[in-house]
Write an enzyme that holds these catalytic residues in place. Structure first.
Site, PDB file in Angstrom:
ATOM      1  N   ALA A  35       0.968  -1.288   0.233  1.00 22.84           N
ATOM      2  CA  ALA A  35       0.197  -0.011   0.114  1.00 22.84           C
ATOM      3  C   ALA A  35       0.969   1.398  -0.196  1.00 22.84           C
ATOM      4  CB  ALA A  35      -0.698   0.099   1.331  1.00 22.84           C
ATOM      5  N   THR A 127       5.600 -12.712  15.028  1.00 25.76           N
ATOM      6  CA  THR A 127       6.161 -11.680  16.273  1.00 25.76           C
ATOM      7  C   THR A 127       6.512 -12.851  17.166  1.00 25.76           C
ATOM      8  OG1 THR A 127       6.831  -9.731  16.857  1.00 25.76           O
ATOM      9  CG2 THR A 127       4.909  -9.753  15.937  1.00 25.76           C
ATOM     10  N   ASP A 128       7.876 -12.304  17.622  1.00 29.61           N
ATOM     11  CA  ASP A 128       7.700 -13.147  19.337  1.00 29.61           C
ATOM     12  C   ASP A 128       7.018 -12.657  20.018  1.00 29.61           C
ATOM     13  OD1 ASP A 128       9.282 -10.925  19.475  1.00 29.61           O
ATOM     14  OD2 ASP A 128      10.874 -11.297  20.396  1.00 29.61           O
ATOM     15  N   GLU A 129       6.154 -10.617  20.020  1.00 34.07           N
ATOM     16  CA  GLU A 129       5.592 -10.341  20.487  1.00 34.07           C
ATOM     17  C   GLU A 129       4.377 -10.548  21.177  1.00 34.07           C
ATOM     18  OE1 GLU A 129       6.226  -6.152  19.919  1.00 34.07           O
ATOM     19  OE2 GLU A 129       7.529  -6.027  18.734  1.00 34.07           O
ATOM     20  N   TYR A 152       0.078  -3.512  19.066  1.00 32.79           N
ATOM     21  CA  TYR A 152       0.627  -4.135  17.654  1.00 32.79           C
ATOM     22  C   TYR A 152       0.615  -5.390  17.751  1.00 32.79           C
ATOM     23  CZ  TYR A 152       4.788  -6.229  15.390  1.00 32.79           C
ATOM     24  OH  TYR A 152       4.999  -6.827  14.422  1.00 32.79           O
ATOM     25  N   LYS A 156      -1.008  -8.961  16.221  1.00 32.76           N
ATOM     26  CA  LYS A 156      -0.270 -10.310  15.397  1.00 32.76           C
ATOM     27  C   LYS A 156      -1.595 -11.368  16.128  1.00 32.76           C
ATOM     28  CE  LYS A 156       1.840  -9.450  12.600  1.00 32.76           C
ATOM     29  NZ  LYS A 156       2.083  -9.422  11.153  1.00 32.76           N
ATOM     30  N   ARG A 275       8.403   3.687  27.306  1.00 36.42           N
ATOM     31  CA  ARG A 275       7.599   3.280  26.610  1.00 36.42           C
ATOM     32  C   ARG A 275       5.946   2.314  27.854  1.00 36.42           C
ATOM     33  NH1 ARG A 275       8.760  -1.174  22.450  1.00 36.42           N
ATOM     34  NH2 ARG A 275       8.878   0.618  21.693  1.00 36.42           N
TER      35      ARG A 275
END
Ligand code: NAD
Ligand code: TYD
Length: 342
Positions: A35, A127-129, A152, A156, A275
């Site tokens: 995109a 992702t590992d997250e 995020y 995922k 954060r």
């Protein structure tokens, strides 16, 4: 010739993967669908315009009409889904709607399209997250429960569940890769390593969140690409594969190493407000991919970081382009109210 679709191929990992696959397999043709959001950059694919095996299509995976016309125009062997909103800080500070649209809805539209078109294999780049945060000990395995902690990673994880469901309920041949933090050429300077390199080059403060002791497990992007290829070729349908470089270290060590390699002073390090909900530690157990698919990372962290720094030094124009205009605005919004602490 196998025709494969790479979504998000104008981003950091996607563009490295396009280059990797064109180099590793003569019998593959790639359609890159992107995109071109702030993170998508056709300069990442410079030099490929004249390659007959490579085609670019501008399209949004969360737009049904775009997905429909893509699938009507091509007959794909495989879809590699890299396209995502990928930055945790943006999901925390600027809202999660685009993350839901691309990461969740976009993935479902692609799954539906893959099923309807009888695509042979769907490769979801995760992702590992999605596993959340570790304590002082242990590593994430594929059996670790999903426990995402920010918008995020939540989107995922949502996408991973949809891929699992498409396999389980509809028999779609799908595999999921979950990788740790990547670094390397073409990474947008909102992520830790390129941001620190870019700031250090301009003698600007290096904003380290909190106490700098948060741990990430780093892998050079080309090793991630070879792992994805291995999973594509040999992974068992419906299976998750963890990917990681077994190099888990605190952020402050990474920042200090960058300064050392660039010959810049440690006084540039600035501790700033943390954060919110910052995951303390990620570390991957990559036993499954190593034993089942005989994949091994080939870059040591020292070699990968040197290659990365050399690339940013040699591509100052690329850096200058991506750091102009909208990037300045982003940086001011995100870091402007993150006063130095300590
Ligand atoms: P990136 O932000 O650099 O690139 C994302 C790309 O997706 C951009 O080119 C963007 O234009 C495109 N895109 C965004 N929304 C789109 C949409 N709706 N339709 C089509 N294209 C769209 O991200 P990255 O770091 O290259 O990450 C790629 C994938 O790898 C993501 O799925 C991410 O979750 C995953 N991942 C990243 C890391 C990492 O360390 N960067 C680690 C593990 C997994
Ligand atoms: P990041 O590159 O955003 O990746 P992720 O959040 O997906 O792991 O951040 C990596 C680590 O670096 C994370 O612990 C947050 C930290 N960080 C900083 O300390 N300062 C920064 O300016 C950035 C962008 C990240």
């Amino acid at each position: 010739m196998k025709k494969v679709c790479v979504t998000g191929g104008a981003g950091f990992i996607g563009s490295n993967f396009v280059r990797h696959l064109l180099e590793s397999d003569d019998d593959v043709a790639i359609v890159n669908v992107d995109a071109l959001t702030y993170a998508g950059n056709l300069e990442n694919l410079a030099g490929l315009e004249t390659d007959a095996r490579y085609t670019f299509v501008q399209g949004d995976i969360s737009c049904p009409a775009d997905v429909e016309s893509l699938m009507a125009a091509h007959s794909f062997d495989t879809i590699f889904n890299f396209a995502a909103e990928s930055h945790v800080d943006r999901s925390l500070h600027f809202g999660a709607q685009t993350f839901i649209a691309t990461n969740v809805l976009g993935t479902q539209l692609l799954l539906d399209a893959a099923r309807a078109a009888e695509v042979r294999r769907f490769v979801q780049i995760s992702t590992d997250e999605v596993y959340g945060s570790l304590g002082a000990e242990g590593r994430f395995t594929e059996a670790t429960p999903l426990a995402p902690n920010n918008p995020y990673s939540a989107t995922k994880a949502g996408a991973d569940c949809l891929v699992r469901a498409a396999h389980h309920s509809h028999g779609l041949d799908a595999v999921i890769t979950r990788c740790s933090n990547n670094y390397g050429p073409y990474q947008f300077p909102e992520k830790l390593i390129p941001l620190m390199i870019a700031n250090a080059l301009e003698d600007k403060p290096l904003p380290v969140y909190g106490d700098g002791q948060h741990v990430r497990d780093w892998i050079y992007v080309r090793d991630h690409c070879s792992a994805i290829e291995a999973v594509w070729r040999g992974g068992r349908p419906g299976t998750v594969y963890n990917i990681g470089g077994l190099h888990d270290v605190p952020n402050i060590d990474i920042v200090q190493l960058i300064l050392k390699q660039l010959g810049k002073p440690a006084s540039l390090i600035t501790y700033v407000k943390d954060r919110p909900g910052h995951d303390r530690r990620y570390a991957m157990d990559n036993t499954r991919i190593r034993t089942e698919l005989q994949w091994e990372p080939t870059f040591t962290f020292e070699a990968g970081l040197k290659a990365t720094i050399d690339w940013y030094l040699a591509n100052s124009q690329w850096l200058q382009h991506v750091r102009s205009g909208a990037y300045r605005h982003y940086y001011d919004r995100l870091y402007g109210d993150r006063d130095a602490v300590g």
